[in-house]
Motif scaffolding. Structure first.
Motif, mmCIF file in Angstrom:
data_model
loop_
_atom_site.group_PDB
_atom_site.id
_atom_site.type_symbol
_atom_site.label_atom_id
_atom_site.label_comp_id
_atom_site.label_asym_id
_atom_site.label_seq_id
_atom_site.Cartn_x
_atom_site.Cartn_y
_atom_site.Cartn_z
ATOM 1 N N LYS A 83 3.475 15.297 -13.009
ATOM 2 C CA LYS A 83 2.945 16.722 -13.423
ATOM 3 C C LYS A 83 2.852 17.465 -13.174
ATOM 4 O O LYS A 83 3.322 18.977 -13.951
ATOM 5 C CB LYS A 83 1.790 16.249 -13.011
ATOM 6 C CG LYS A 83 1.000 14.380 -13.774
ATOM 7 C CD LYS A 83 0.411 14.035 -13.601
ATOM 8 C CE LYS A 83 -0.409 12.559 -14.685
ATOM 9 N NZ LYS A 83 -1.633 12.760 -14.440
ATOM 10 N N GLU A 121 4.144 1.891 -1.050
ATOM 11 C CA GLU A 121 4.497 1.664 -2.209
ATOM 12 C C GLU A 121 4.302 1.904 -3.569
ATOM 13 O O GLU A 121 4.443 2.720 -4.305
ATOM 14 C CB GLU A 121 4.847 0.184 -3.017
ATOM 15 C CG GLU A 121 6.553 -0.550 -2.128
ATOM 16 C CD GLU A 121 6.673 -2.029 -2.331
ATOM 17 O OE1 GLU A 121 7.918 -1.804 -1.719
ATOM 18 O OE2 GLU A 121 6.103 -2.310 -3.355
ATOM 19 N N GLU A 122 3.058 1.373 -3.604
ATOM 20 C CA GLU A 122 1.445 2.847 -4.332
ATOM 21 C C GLU A 122 1.278 3.690 -4.119
ATOM 22 O O GLU A 122 0.654 4.870 -5.074
ATOM 23 C CB GLU A 122 0.328 1.690 -4.301
ATOM 24 C CG GLU A 122 -1.140 2.008 -5.104
ATOM 25 C CD GLU A 122 -0.323 1.683 -6.432
ATOM 26 O OE1 GLU A 122 -1.097 2.484 -7.399
ATOM 27 O OE2 GLU A 122 0.432 1.127 -7.029
ATOM 28 N N LYS A 123 1.043 4.143 -2.963
ATOM 29 C CA LYS A 123 0.633 5.746 -2.577
ATOM 30 C C LYS A 123 2.030 6.484 -3.461
ATOM 31 O O LYS A 123 1.691 7.426 -3.574
ATOM 32 C CB LYS A 123 0.810 5.570 -1.100
ATOM 33 C CG LYS A 123 0.359 7.448 -0.336
ATOM 34 C CD LYS A 123 -0.002 7.170 0.645
ATOM 35 C CE LYS A 123 0.225 8.410 1.109
ATOM 36 N NZ LYS A 123 -0.029 8.533 2.366
ATOM 37 N N SER A 132 0.507 -1.669 -0.165
ATOM 38 C CA SER A 132 -0.107 -0.137 -0.206
ATOM 39 C C SER A 132 0.682 1.675 0.314
ATOM 40 O O SER A 132 0.533 2.198 -0.574
ATOM 41 C CB SER A 132 -1.178 0.073 1.145
ATOM 42 O OG SER A 132 -1.903 0.943 1.300
ATOM 43 N N ARG A 192 4.032 5.462 -5.592
ATOM 44 C CA ARG A 192 3.998 5.598 -7.403
ATOM 45 C C ARG A 192 3.063 6.802 -7.589
ATOM 46 O O ARG A 192 3.388 7.360 -8.014
ATOM 47 C CB ARG A 192 3.852 4.836 -7.179
ATOM 48 C CG ARG A 192 4.539 3.573 -7.219
ATOM 49 C CD ARG A 192 3.944 2.038 -8.370
ATOM 50 N NE ARG A 192 3.026 1.279 -7.622
ATOM 51 C CZ ARG A 192 3.454 0.128 -7.423
ATOM 52 N NH1 ARG A 192 4.926 0.133 -6.493
ATOM 53 N NH2 ARG A 192 2.961 -0.128 -6.680
ATOM 54 N N ARG A 193 2.053 7.248 -6.657
ATOM 55 C CA ARG A 193 0.850 7.966 -6.826
ATOM 56 C C ARG A 193 0.952 9.405 -6.914
ATOM 57 O O ARG A 193 1.084 10.748 -7.797
ATOM 58 C CB ARG A 193 -0.424 8.000 -6.363
ATOM 59 C CG ARG A 193 -1.374 6.167 -6.941
ATOM 60 C CD ARG A 193 -2.912 6.998 -5.836
ATOM 61 N NE ARG A 193 -2.561 6.481 -5.406
ATOM 62 C CZ ARG A 193 -2.409 5.410 -3.626
ATOM 63 N NH1 ARG A 193 -2.793 4.298 -4.528
ATOM 64 N NH2 ARG A 193 -2.673 5.888 -2.601
ATOM 65 N N GLN A 194 2.608 9.849 -5.807
ATOM 66 C CA GLN A 194 2.578 10.276 -5.374
ATOM 67 C C GLN A 194 3.801 11.422 -6.239
ATOM 68 O O GLN A 194 4.109 12.307 -6.540
ATOM 69 C CB GLN A 194 3.095 10.692 -3.926
ATOM 70 C CG GLN A 194 2.610 10.411 -3.008
ATOM 71 C CD GLN A 194 2.997 10.127 -1.698
ATOM 72 O OE1 GLN A 194 3.999 10.392 -1.224
ATOM 73 N NE2 GLN A 194 2.138 10.765 -0.230
ATOM 74 N N ARG A 195 4.717 10.558 -7.087
ATOM 75 C CA ARG A 195 5.919 10.558 -7.539
ATOM 76 C C ARG A 195 5.038 10.829 -8.947
ATOM 77 O O ARG A 195 5.255 11.647 -9.922
ATOM 78 C CB ARG A 195 6.629 8.978 -8.183
ATOM 79 C CG ARG A 195 8.100 8.940 -6.764
ATOM 80 C CD ARG A 195 8.755 7.393 -6.522
ATOM 81 N NE ARG A 195 9.728 7.861 -6.297
ATOM 82 C CZ ARG A 195 10.731 6.470 -5.926
ATOM 83 N NH1 ARG A 195 9.844 5.375 -6.339
ATOM 84 N NH2 ARG A 195 11.530 6.197 -5.347
ATOM 85 N N ARG A 196 4.116 10.353 -9.221
ATOM 86 C CA ARG A 196 3.232 10.853 -10.779
ATOM 87 C C ARG A 196 3.168 11.610 -10.827
ATOM 88 O O ARG A 196 3.021 12.664 -11.278
ATOM 89 C CB ARG A 196 2.493 9.687 -10.886
ATOM 90 C CG ARG A 196 3.081 8.147 -12.142
ATOM 91 C CD ARG A 196 1.604 7.454 -12.491
ATOM 92 N NE ARG A 196 0.660 7.110 -11.840
ATOM 93 C CZ ARG A 196 0.687 6.276 -10.646
ATOM 94 N NH1 ARG A 196 2.054 5.031 -10.907
ATOM 95 N NH2 ARG A 196 -0.202 6.063 -9.780
ATOM 96 N N ALA A 197 2.597 12.402 -9.405
ATOM 97 C CA ALA A 197 1.653 13.732 -9.245
ATOM 98 C C ALA A 197 3.207 14.373 -9.331
ATOM 99 O O ALA A 197 2.375 15.729 -10.065
ATOM 100 C CB ALA A 197 1.066 14.197 -7.944
#
Length: 245
Positions: A228, A216-218, A214, A220-225
């Protein structure tokens, strides 16, 4: 009347549980003494004696009376109802104070007392039928991964740790052997502790693994944000540079 506080309600519930556990402890002692008496006096009978028509050694009444079983009470004929009520009256007169269940043999009408009368021995066919049910069930519960630990507080205030299948919502035994008192004691309170033995570590590992996934997925989302956001900053900076020129 003043309203009880939470502590008072808990104290009353605990006192009630203690009374019920002591009553169960006394009933267990009473039944154990009766079974010991049956063994001493030779009250139990063999299957051969039962089929030969030997009467119950506990009450002297026939076990196989040959009268045929009563149908359900709603299906009794007027004549059968008279006979049924007569047998009920006879039973209450003999065992009204025994505080026990009752039993009868199939094909018979005479009621016997669960406290005074030893249970009839099983036939070979009954033993085989029961074995077909129990043996697979025992084989299925061999894994330790299916067990939870429970802490049971007894009437002597000692705490005994036991195990039960994790599907149980309550521990069913009302009386247990206390290893410290070396006696049978009633169960006052019960608390589920959690997975037993190796399964406890397994469950903890599974929990930590899930939390890592969980996190790690969080991440990854933060890195994508963040990527952007950096792209947006660069685009705005380019626009700002064009205006300044």
């Amino acid at each position: 009347m003043a309203k009880l506080t939470e502590e008072q309600r808990k104290a009353r519930a605990l006192a009630r549980a203690k009374r019920e556990a002591l009553a169960a402890e006394e009933e267990d002692r009473r039944e154990r003494e009766k079974r010991a008496q049956w063994r001493r006096d030779g009250t139990y009978m063999t299957r051969e004696e039962l089929e030969a028509g030997v009467p119950c050694r506990g009450c002297g009444e026939p076990i196989i009376d040959g009268l045929g079983s009563f149908p359900g009470t709603m299906y009794l004929t007027p004549e059968q109802k008279v006979e049924y009520e007569k047998e009920e009256a006879r039973y209450r007169q003999r065992h009204g104070d025994c505080k026990a269940h009752r039993w009868t043999m199939g094909g018979s009408r005479t009621h016997h007392c669960g406290f005074c009368c030893p249970p009839p021995p099983l036939s070979q066919r009954q033993i085989e039928a029961i074995s077909k049910i129990l043996v697979p069930a025992v084989a299925r519960r061999t894994t330790k991964d299916d067990l939870d630990d429970w802490d049971l507080t007894l009437t002597c205030d000692h705490v005994v740790r036991v195990q039960a299948h994790r599907s149980n919502r309550h521990y069913s035994a009302r009386v247990l052997d206390c290893p410290e008192c070396n006696d049978r004691r009633g169960v006052v309170t019960q608390q589920r502790i959690g997975p037993s033995g190796d399964r406890a570590g397994q469950v903890e590992r599974e929990r930590l693994t899930a939390e890592i996934k969980s996190a790690e997925e969080k991440l990854r989302r933060q890195r994508r944000a963040m990527e952007k956001t950096e792209e947006a900053i660069r685009a705005l900076s380019d626009q700002l540079g064009g205006i300044q020129k």
